[in-house]
Design a protein around this motif. Sequence first.
Motif, PDB file in Angstrom:
ATOM      1  N   GLY A 123      -0.751 -15.039  -1.756  1.00  0.00           N
ATOM      2  CA  GLY A 123      -0.691 -13.769  -1.029  1.00  0.00           C
ATOM      3  C   GLY A 123       0.708 -13.444  -0.532  1.00  0.00           C
ATOM      4  N   ALA A 124       1.584 -14.443  -0.505  1.00  0.00           N
ATOM      5  CA  ALA A 124       2.967 -14.223  -0.058  1.00  0.00           C
ATOM      6  C   ALA A 124       3.692 -13.224  -0.947  1.00  0.00           C
ATOM      7  N   LEU A 125       3.275 -13.096  -2.196  1.00  0.00           N
ATOM      8  CA  LEU A 125       3.982 -12.166  -3.083  1.00  0.00           C
ATOM      9  C   LEU A 125       3.780 -10.706  -2.691  1.00  0.00           C
ATOM     10  N   LEU A 126       2.826 -10.429  -1.820  1.00  0.00           N
ATOM     11  CA  LEU A 126       2.620  -9.059  -1.365  1.00  0.00           C
ATOM     12  C   LEU A 126       3.622  -8.613  -0.312  1.00  0.00           C
ATOM     13  N   SER A 178       0.845  -1.195   0.000  1.00  0.00           N
ATOM     14  CA  SER A 178       0.000   0.000   0.000  1.00  0.00           C
ATOM     15  C   SER A 178       0.879   1.243   0.000  1.00  0.00           C
ATOM     16  N   PRO A 179       0.336   2.371  -0.438  1.00  0.00           N
ATOM     17  CA  PRO A 179       1.133   3.608  -0.452  1.00  0.00           C
ATOM     18  C   PRO A 179       1.693   3.999   0.927  1.00  0.00           C
ATOM     19  N   ARG A 180       1.026   3.608   2.021  1.00  0.00           N
ATOM     20  CA  ARG A 180       1.519   3.925   3.360  1.00  0.00           C
ATOM     21  C   ARG A 180       2.714   3.064   3.755  1.00  0.00           C
ATOM     22  N   ASP A 181       2.891   1.916   3.102  1.00  0.00           N
ATOM     23  CA  ASP A 181       3.955   0.983   3.461  1.00  0.00           C
ATOM     24  C   ASP A 181       5.290   1.443   2.881  1.00  0.00           C
TER      25      ASP A 181
END
Length: 175
Positions: free
Chosen positions: A128-131, A93-96
């Motif tokens: 989901g691990a790719l996130l 996400s942009p916050r990360d």
Amino acid sequence: MPIQSSKMSYSEHQQSAAQITARCAIVTLSDTRTPDTDTTGQLLRTLLTTSNHTIHSYHLCKDDPAQLTAILTPLLADPALDLILTNGGTGISPRDQTIPTIERLIESPLPGFGELFRMLSYQQIGSGALLSRATAGIVNNKLLFSLPGSPKAAELALTKLILPELKHLLHELRK
């Protein structure tokens, strides 16, 4: 006459590092957690101390690159520290912004950590691990690991990757 190798085996390296204790700092990045609700930070503390490592400092900060840099700068300069674990802000996400902030500081990356973490994570949660952009490296002769904020993911990283190699890594850095 047989040639004698001066190289140590992997198990010999592990044995020579058996008595090492890591002096650790934990930094949790979250816009919502407090010291009382920081379950991941508490879990990391417990796992490290039950493995006979010491907690030198704990910090909780907003998911903000400037605040993270302000916390990490003195920690990375502190000769009393061996290991810094951050948790949170590793998503997309942009916050990360944890990963770009940490990557700017890393002098020597440890790419295998992120690769192996995502592989193990894939076995638990699937694609989901790719996130996750979990990463690690060496800064000022200290280990710096950036873990996801999820307690389950942080526990996976610490128990399956970091703790099994921590003493060996520190042995190599202290040469």
